[in-house]
Design an enzyme around this catalytic site. Structure first.
Site, PDB file in Angstrom:
ATOM      1  N   LYS A  52      25.789  44.131  -0.324  1.00 33.53           N
ATOM      2  CA  LYS A  52      25.142  45.445  -0.230  1.00 33.53           C
ATOM      3  C   LYS A  52      23.692  45.297   0.243  1.00 33.53           C
ATOM      4  CE  LYS A  52      28.315  47.357  -3.638  1.00 33.53           C
ATOM      5  NZ  LYS A  52      28.617  47.808  -5.000  1.00 33.53           N
ATOM      6  N   GLN A  96      25.651  47.865 -10.628  1.00 30.83           N
ATOM      7  CA  GLN A  96      26.936  47.221 -10.343  1.00 30.83           C
ATOM      8  C   GLN A  96      27.773  47.129 -11.620  1.00 30.83           C
ATOM      9  OE1 GLN A  96      27.948  46.490  -7.260  1.00 30.83           O
ATOM     10  NE2 GLN A  96      29.906  45.682  -7.943  1.00 30.83           N
ATOM     11  N   ASP A 119      26.414  56.079  -5.901  1.00 26.72           N
ATOM     12  CA  ASP A 119      27.801  55.716  -6.207  1.00 26.72           C
ATOM     13  C   ASP A 119      28.659  56.969  -6.421  1.00 26.72           C
ATOM     14  OD1 ASP A 119      28.721  53.074  -6.209  1.00 26.72           O
ATOM     15  OD2 ASP A 119      27.514  52.568  -7.967  1.00 26.72           O
TER      16      ASP A 119
HETATM   17  N1  GUN Z   1      32.258  47.672  -9.186  1.00 25.67           N
HETATM   18  C1  GUN Z   1      33.357  47.701  -8.409  1.00 25.67           C
HETATM   19  N2  GUN Z   1      33.241  48.634  -7.447  1.00 25.67           N
HETATM   20  C2  GUN Z   1      32.032  49.210  -7.629  1.00 25.67           C
HETATM   21  C3  GUN Z   1      31.336  50.244  -6.931  1.00 25.67           C
HETATM   22  O1  GUN Z   1      31.814  50.858  -5.967  1.00 25.67           O
HETATM   23  N3  GUN Z   1      30.105  50.540  -7.415  1.00 25.67           N
HETATM   24  C4  GUN Z   1      29.560  49.905  -8.494  1.00 25.67           C
HETATM   25  N4  GUN Z   1      28.364  50.283  -8.899  1.00 25.67           N
HETATM   26  N5  GUN Z   1      30.187  48.957  -9.155  1.00 25.67           N
HETATM   27  C5  GUN Z   1      31.421  48.605  -8.718  1.00 25.67           C
END
Ligand code: GUN
Length: 283
Positions: A52, A96, A119
């Protein structure tokens, strides 16, 4: 059979975002900014977070990676979020998941300012999607899946049978909302669903998001189905989707590979949401 190439489409989106950021710089505006919080040492999370941050660098989005120790308290993490909520450099905040067990994920995600919730996990943002408003901060993976489906020429989901395998807040529930909004007859299965094979066999669109390597096999899939594989299962260092790609791809009309399908689209949509949040289109 056509492969829905998430890598290619995500690169197109990233290029478009890069151009938008360059335009902003040309007129003397500040860059959009994304903060990514990672807690502890989960190896998969580390890989995702690094991807990311790298994507931000690629398109010129300002990013802050905040690495917090496994034993951080709820209060301390809430303080970090508060700082970012008030930062003028930061438009989007992502924590995350999963978090260590002693932390309350729901409370922590809810502490993020609604307009910085890139998100799309907060009730306010998810609620809008359920009500049919898709232009706000909607969850990244489902948004990426819809983008891929929309690349299929003349696709019309109205009246199609869709089966979502997995009912998570991150993928299963929001992708079901998208499909319902588009008029697909949508069934959401879980690990206890009876006769799951027969249900999947009825599907024109299969979204596999349960986290079990090669769960969807050739015998469960109708000839000509569209198959979207959200799974990322690491076994002995190798990546497997939730779909047995090699055999299912012989029956499907369109299918996403793992890697190179939904994964890169998730990151592209995260940056897309960051731009939306910057422009104040989130709320
Ligand atoms: N863990 C697995 N997929 C995601 C996601 O799309 N966003 C976040 N913040 N954590 C995750």
């Amino acid at each position: 059979m056509t492969i829905l190439d998430g890598k290619k489409h995500s690169e197109e989106i990233l290029n478009d975002i890069k151009n938008q950021v360059e335009e902003l710089e040309k007129i003397g505006k500040r860059k959009p900014g994304l903060a990514v919080i990672i807690v502890g040492e989960n190896p998969a999370s580390k890989i995702y977070v690094n991807s990311k941050v790298k994507a931000c660098e690629k398109v010129g989005i300002y990013s802050e990676k905040i690495t917090l120790p496994e034993n951080i308290t709820q209060e301390e993490i809430l303080k970090e979020i508060d700082k970012l909520n008030n930062s003028e450099k930061i438009d989007g905040i992502l924590v995350q998941l999963p978090l260590p067990k002693h932390l309350d994920e729901e409370k922590i995600c809810n502490a993020i300012s609604t307009k910085k919730d890139v998100d799309g996990f907060k009730a306010e943002n998810l609620g809008k999607l359920v009500l049919g408003k898709e232009e706000g901060l909607v969850p990244c993976t489902p948004q990426g899946i819809m983008y891929l489906l929309d690349t299929i020429k003349d696709i019309n989901l109205y009246g199609m049978n869709a089966v979502v395998i997995g009912r998570s807040n991150i993928v299963g529930k929001p992708i079901a909302s998208f499909l319902i909004n588009r008029g697909a007859t949508t069934v959401v299965c879980n690990s206890k669903t009876k006769n799951i094979e027969e249900i999947i066999k009825e599907a024109d669109i299969i979204i596999a998001a349960l986290g079990k390597a090669k769960f969807v096999t050739e015998n469960m899939v109708k000839e000509g189905a569209i198959v979207i594989d959200v799974g990322i299962n690491r076994i002995d260092g190798k990546l497997y989707g939730d779909v047995d790609f090699e055999n299912v791809s012989k029956k499907s009309s369109y299918i996403t590979p793992v890697p190179g399908g939904v994964g890169p689209m998730t990151i592209a949509m995260l940056l897309n949401n960051t731009i939306k949040a910057y422009k104040g289109k989130g709320v």
